[in-house]
Design an enzyme around this catalytic site. Structure first.
Site, short mmCIF file in Angstrom:
data_model
loop_
_atom_site.label_atom_id
_atom_site.label_comp_id
_atom_site.label_asym_id
_atom_site.label_seq_id
_atom_site.Cartn_x
_atom_site.Cartn_y
_atom_site.Cartn_z
CE LYS A 1 -33.65 37.96 -26.23
NZ LYS A 1 -35.00 37.49 -25.86
CB CYS B 1 -27.69 25.09 -14.71
SG CYS B 1 -27.41 26.41 -13.56
N GLY C 1 -29.26 27.51 -28.06
CA GLY C 1 -29.14 28.97 -28.03
C GLY C 1 -27.69 29.40 -27.85
N GLY D 1 -28.64 29.44 -20.71
CA GLY D 1 -29.82 28.86 -21.33
C GLY D 1 -29.51 27.55 -22.01
CB SER D 2 -31.20 25.86 -24.79
OG SER D 2 -31.08 26.81 -25.83
CD GLU E 1 -24.85 28.07 -16.19
OE1 GLU E 1 -25.10 29.05 -15.48
OE2 GLU E 1 -25.56 27.05 -16.24
CD GLU F 1 -29.98 20.42 -18.65
OE1 GLU F 1 -29.91 20.90 -17.53
OE2 GLU F 1 -29.71 21.07 -19.68
#
Ligand code: NAP
Length: 525
Positions: A184, A302, A245, A241-242, A265, A393
């Site tokens: 995606k 990250c 998500g 990502g977040s 992650e 974060e």
């Protein structure tokens, strides 16, 4: 190669659908041509069905054949040359050197996984031969090895448009293990994604891999991504990502009739612990190293150091004032996309509005596009422990300094931390001896402990661990960087009393693959 704005469904392209979007140049906040069309439900299903069919054949390819495919992908990406560099720069605002470096990291990663697939010992073959005369019951012949899981859905990351994207670590490790991949594409760099997707399709054609070994879908995560994760053909998910998500995908995957693993992650504040001896012996070096690490890539890594523990002492104060001075001089720089920019400015505004927080730096921006400015906050260890929002974060060039007075303060903060990708300790030999209990706490909390260095910069090598307990990742037993990443997309299969002719080569008598195996408890080739 030309960018068409269409999904890549096996060897065909998707149709022009009803819903389209454009990439945004974050340096101007203006749209870039052409428009991209979201994959329809039928196209998503077709990509998944093709992947399921491809799996039957692709999983049977030898390690050498998969290695040739991975190397062909690397060659095809390199052949994109400046077309890829220019498009990635326009879609991400990242400078040329960074994009070129990341291209090298991506192709290097593909070639590393090619050597893993070709060498073959990653399957961890084990053989326990039969003991027909064993009393009271005979022991059967049992052999086991790792086999690929099936089609994998990969959600490309925004902050690494190449190395954690279409042909990044998730895709390379899944393809190396024998799993087809459906990506995606991240909506913030769709053109870069399509170019790399076309390179993978060219490599499929060149090396004779089955249609459906790879597809690329454009469109919204909530629509296209969710349909992909819930399709019965998909057997695992890779995501960067977040937290929102990643956890949404975990929920979707676990509520399927057949739940599947999600390797997400997500967020991390990567705490840095500065111990007294290191502060006294290397204060200025620490402050400037920290500033470089905190602002690298506009803080959009990250592994960015978001929380730094500095003693409330004279040497600690000196580090805080040098770091503050260096951060206040850091120029504003373009962030990846309007969404990340607004999340960052919102996070900084909220922390500076917190009355228990001392705002040391929030630089001015130049107002053009999506500018990210350095920010530094200061809190006491007690405040940090009381207010959970301070350990969240803020994705960008922001650092919160936590001032501690006693060793108990420091250990209490370490103990309170959620799972993290990394933790860093700056200490002399004497410090490390005096604070050995800190290391023991961090081993339970993080994927990688860094000594006297900085967390940014994740080497791609066999021993790397880029993971960590939840919420840093969805599964603290895994890594998304390094060759252990292949272990996310496999399952163990044992063969009991199997005829030799039906065994995979890796398990046959005589070891025709020449791999390292455990035979009756002893390793040998
Ligand atoms: P994101 O919003 O999590 O999006 C990543 C991918 O997941 C995109 O393809 C997105 O689709 C999809 N997605 C998001 N939510 C989904 C849902 N509920 N269901 C299905 N798919 C979903 O991450 P991002 O756009 O890269 O950045 C946003 C924030 O994530 C940043 O501000 C930062 O805080 C964090 N982030 C963390 C890291 C890290 O390494 N830890 C890296 C990047 C970003 P769409 O295309 O529709 O958006």
């Amino acid at each position: 190669m030309q960018i068409n704005g269409l999904s890549l469904i096996g060897s065909s392209t998707g149709a022009l659908g009803d819903s389209s979007f454009n990439a945004i140049d974050p340096s101007t906040a203006k749209e870039i041509e052409p428009p991209f069309y979201a994959a329809s439900a039928d196209e998503t299903n077709k990509a998944a069905d093709l992947a399921q069919n491809a799996f039957l054949h692709y999983s049977q390819k030898t390690g050498a054949e998969r290695a040739a495919f991975l190397r062909a992908i690397a060659d095809q990406i390199e052949a994109l040359g400046d077309t890829l560099t220019q498009r990635a720069m326009a879609e991400t605002g990242l400078p040329e050197g960074r994009i070129q470096g990341e291209t090298g990291r991506t192709t290097g990663q593909l070639r590393l996984f090619a050597t893993v697939a070709e060498e073959g010992s990653w399957v961890e073959a084990r053989i326990d031969t039969a003991l027909p005369d064993r009393q009271p019951i005979p022991k059967p012949d049992i052999r086991s090895m790792k086999r690929p899981l099936g089609p994998v859905a990969v959600f490309a990351a925004s902050n690494f448009p190449l190395a954690f994207s279409v042909a990044g670590g998730d895709t390379a490790s899944a393809l190396a293990s024998g799993c087809p991949v459906i990506v995606k594409a991240h909506s913030s760099h769709p053109g870069t994604s399509e170019l790399v997707g076309q390179a993978i399709l060219a490599a499929i054609a060149e090396t004779g891999m089955p249609e459906g070994t790879f597809s690329l879908l454009h469109g919204s995560g909530r629509v296209v991504g969710s349909a992909l994760v819930t399709h019965p053909a998909i057997q695992a998910v890779g995501f960067t990502g977040s937290t929102a998500g990643g956890t949404a995908l975990m929920k979707l995957a676990s509520s399927r009739p057949q739940p599947i693993p999600v390797y997400a992650e997500m967020g991390s504040v990567n705490p840095v612990f500065i111990l007294p001896g290191a502060a006294a012996s290397n204060g200025p070096g620490l402050a400037s190293g920290l500033q470089v690490s905190a602002t690298m890539g506009v803080g959009q890594f990250c592994t960015n150091p978001g929380v730094v523990l500095v003693e409330s002492s004279k040497t600690g104060n000196a580090i805080v004032s040098s770091f503050t001075e260096e951060m206040s001089k850091a120029p504003s720089a373009i962030m990846l996309n309007p969404g990340i920019h607004s999340a960052y400015t919102g996070g900084v505004a909220s922390r500076s509005g917190n009355e228990k927080v001392n705002t040391l730096v929030v630089n001015d921006d130049d107002g053009v596009g999506c500018p990210g400015v350095a920010a530094v906050f200061e809190v006491s260890a007690d405040t940090f422990l009381e207010d959970e929002s301070l350990s969240e974060e803020i994705f960008g060039p922001e650092t919160t300094l936590v001032r501690w007075n006693t060793k108990e303060d420091l250990l209490a903060v370490a103990e309170e931390l959620e799972g993290q990708l990394t933790a860093t300790i700056h200490g002399t030999d004497e410090d490390l001896e005096n604070y050995a209990d800190l290391v023991a706490i961090l081993e339970r909390k993080v994927g990688r402990i860094v000594y006297n260095g900085f967390p940014t910069g994740v080497e791609v090598c066999p021993s790397m661990v880029h993971g960590g307990p939840f919420p840093a990742t969805s599964d603290g037993r895994s890594t998304s960087v390094g060759t252990h990443a292949i272990e996310r997309f496999i399952r163990l299969v044992a063969y009991q009393s199997s005829p030799q002719s039906l065994l995979p080569n890796e398990l046959k008598d005589g070891n025709p693959s020449g791999i390292m195996r455990m035979v009756n408890g002893e390793y040998s080739r």
